[in-house]
Design a protein around this motif. Structure first.
Motif, PDB file in Angstrom:
ATOM      1  N   UNK A  16      43.496  27.790  46.354  1.00  0.00           N
ATOM      2  CA  UNK A  16      44.588  28.301  47.169  1.00  0.00           C
ATOM      3  C   UNK A  16      44.170  28.336  48.642  1.00  0.00           C
ATOM      4  N   UNK A  17      45.030  27.921  49.572  1.00  0.00           N
ATOM      5  CA  UNK A  17      44.676  27.944  50.992  1.00  0.00           C
ATOM      6  C   UNK A  17      44.225  29.320  51.491  1.00  0.00           C
ATOM      7  N   UNK A  18      44.730  30.394  50.903  1.00  0.00           N
ATOM      8  CA  UNK A  18      44.316  31.739  51.313  1.00  0.00           C
ATOM      9  C   UNK A  18      42.853  32.020  50.966  1.00  0.00           C
ATOM     10  N   UNK A  19      42.250  31.183  50.115  1.00  0.00           N
ATOM     11  CA  UNK A  19      40.858  31.371  49.713  1.00  0.00           C
ATOM     12  C   UNK A  19      39.903  30.439  50.450  1.00  0.00           C
ATOM     13  N   UNK A  20      40.397  29.720  51.441  1.00  0.00           N
ATOM     14  CA  UNK A  20      39.540  28.798  52.205  1.00  0.00           C
ATOM     15  C   UNK A  20      38.354  29.548  52.800  1.00  0.00           C
ATOM     16  N   UNK A  21      37.168  29.027  52.569  1.00  0.00           N
ATOM     17  CA  UNK A  21      35.948  29.639  53.090  1.00  0.00           C
ATOM     18  C   UNK A  21      35.410  30.793  52.272  1.00  0.00           C
ATOM     19  N   UNK A  22      36.118  31.191  51.241  1.00  0.00           N
ATOM     20  CA  UNK A  22      35.686  32.313  50.399  1.00  0.00           C
ATOM     21  C   UNK A  22      34.694  31.838  49.355  1.00  0.00           C
ATOM     22  N   UNK A  23      33.573  32.538  49.201  1.00  0.00           N
ATOM     23  CA  UNK A  23      32.612  32.196  48.151  1.00  0.00           C
ATOM     24  C   UNK A  23      32.826  33.112  46.950  1.00  0.00           C
ATOM     25  N   UNK A  24      32.481  32.580  45.777  1.00  0.00           N
ATOM     26  CA  UNK A  24      32.654  33.311  44.528  1.00  0.00           C
ATOM     27  C   UNK A  24      31.340  33.360  43.774  1.00  0.00           C
ATOM     28  N   UNK A  25      31.091  34.489  43.123  1.00  0.00           N
ATOM     29  CA  UNK A  25      29.877  34.662  42.333  1.00  0.00           C
ATOM     30  C   UNK A  25      30.248  35.102  40.924  1.00  0.00           C
ATOM     31  N   UNK A  26      29.401  34.708  39.980  1.00  0.00           N
ATOM     32  CA  UNK A  26      29.532  35.155  38.594  1.00  0.00           C
ATOM     33  C   UNK A  26      28.735  36.455  38.488  1.00  0.00           C
ATOM     34  N   UNK A  27      29.365  37.483  37.945  1.00  0.00           N
ATOM     35  CA  UNK A  27      28.752  38.812  37.879  1.00  0.00           C
ATOM     36  C   UNK A  27      28.851  39.340  36.456  1.00  0.00           C
ATOM     37  N   UNK A  32      30.311  41.921  30.387  1.00  0.00           N
ATOM     38  CA  UNK A  32      31.250  40.812  30.493  1.00  0.00           C
ATOM     39  C   UNK A  32      30.967  40.016  31.760  1.00  0.00           C
ATOM     40  N   UNK A  33      31.062  38.694  31.671  1.00  0.00           N
ATOM     41  CA  UNK A  33      30.914  37.838  32.851  1.00  0.00           C
ATOM     42  C   UNK A  33      32.259  37.736  33.554  1.00  0.00           C
ATOM     43  N   UNK A  34      32.286  38.044  34.853  1.00  0.00           N
ATOM     44  CA  UNK A  34      33.507  37.909  35.643  1.00  0.00           C
ATOM     45  C   UNK A  34      33.201  37.096  36.889  1.00  0.00           C
ATOM     46  N   UNK A  35      34.227  36.596  37.525  1.00  0.00           N
ATOM     47  CA  UNK A  35      34.102  35.912  38.806  1.00  0.00           C
ATOM     48  C   UNK A  35      34.648  36.850  39.866  1.00  0.00           C
ATOM     49  N   UNK A  36      33.869  37.057  40.935  1.00  0.00           N
ATOM     50  CA  UNK A  36      34.281  37.975  41.998  1.00  0.00           C
ATOM     51  C   UNK A  36      34.126  37.316  43.355  1.00  0.00           C
ATOM     52  N   UNK A  37      35.041  37.615  44.260  1.00  0.00           N
ATOM     53  CA  UNK A  37      34.923  37.163  45.640  1.00  0.00           C
ATOM     54  C   UNK A  37      33.761  37.914  46.278  1.00  0.00           C
ATOM     55  N   UNK A  38      32.890  37.185  46.978  1.00  0.00           N
ATOM     56  CA  UNK A  38      31.726  37.801  47.608  1.00  0.00           C
ATOM     57  C   UNK A  38      32.048  38.106  49.064  1.00  0.00           C
ATOM     58  N   UNK A  39      32.221  39.387  49.392  1.00  0.00           N
ATOM     59  CA  UNK A  39      32.550  39.790  50.753  1.00  0.00           C
ATOM     60  C   UNK A  39      31.339  40.208  51.562  1.00  0.00           C
ATOM     61  N   UNK A  60      40.777  41.017  52.708  1.00  0.00           N
ATOM     62  CA  UNK A  60      41.215  39.721  53.239  1.00  0.00           C
ATOM     63  C   UNK A  60      42.650  39.380  52.871  1.00  0.00           C
ATOM     64  N   UNK A  61      43.324  40.264  52.156  1.00  0.00           N
ATOM     65  CA  UNK A  61      44.685  40.002  51.699  1.00  0.00           C
ATOM     66  C   UNK A  61      44.792  38.667  50.973  1.00  0.00           C
ATOM     67  N   UNK A  62      43.793  38.379  50.167  1.00  0.00           N
ATOM     68  CA  UNK A  62      43.785  37.135  49.404  1.00  0.00           C
ATOM     69  C   UNK A  62      44.046  37.433  47.927  1.00  0.00           C
ATOM     70  N   UNK A  63      44.447  36.411  47.171  1.00  0.00           N
ATOM     71  CA  UNK A  63      44.822  36.619  45.759  1.00  0.00           C
ATOM     72  C   UNK A  63      43.617  36.711  44.835  1.00  0.00           C
ATOM     73  N   UNK A  64      42.830  37.775  44.962  1.00  0.00           N
ATOM     74  CA  UNK A  64      41.684  37.977  44.074  1.00  0.00           C
ATOM     75  C   UNK A  64      41.867  39.275  43.302  1.00  0.00           C
TER      76      UNK A  64
END
Length: 77
Positions: A16-27, A32-39, A60-64
């Motif tokens: 999604x364009x709103x997630x441009x430049x956003x990194x994600x990590x598996x936590x 349980x394994x989840x994917x989270x936006x790394x701020x 960031x008002x992004x869809x996470x």
């Protein structure tokens, strides 16, 4: 908020364009394994504090649905 441990990175070449430049990590959180936006710039093996739902979107008002908001230095039992 919950505690978790970063177990790896996740890459997405199309997102999604709103997630441009956003990194994600598996936590791993509560077994349980989840994917989270790394701020905060966390890395593999770091203990982190996560937030979920609307609170995860405030920064960031992004869809996470999950976001890493702190790297834990230490914790008491």
């Amino acid at each position: 908020m919950r505690l978790g441990r970063v177990t790896g990175a996740v890459w997405a070449t199309k997102k999604c364009p709103a997630l441009a430049g956003q990194s994600f990590l598996r936590v791993c959180c509560d077994g349980t394994q989840i994917v989270a936006a790394d701020l905060v710039g966390a890395g593999e093996g770091d203990s982190v504090i996560l937030t979920f739902g609307g609170a995860a979107r405030l920064e960031r008002l992004s869809p996470v649905d999950a976001a890493i908001i702190a790297i834990l230095d230490e914790s008491e039992a």
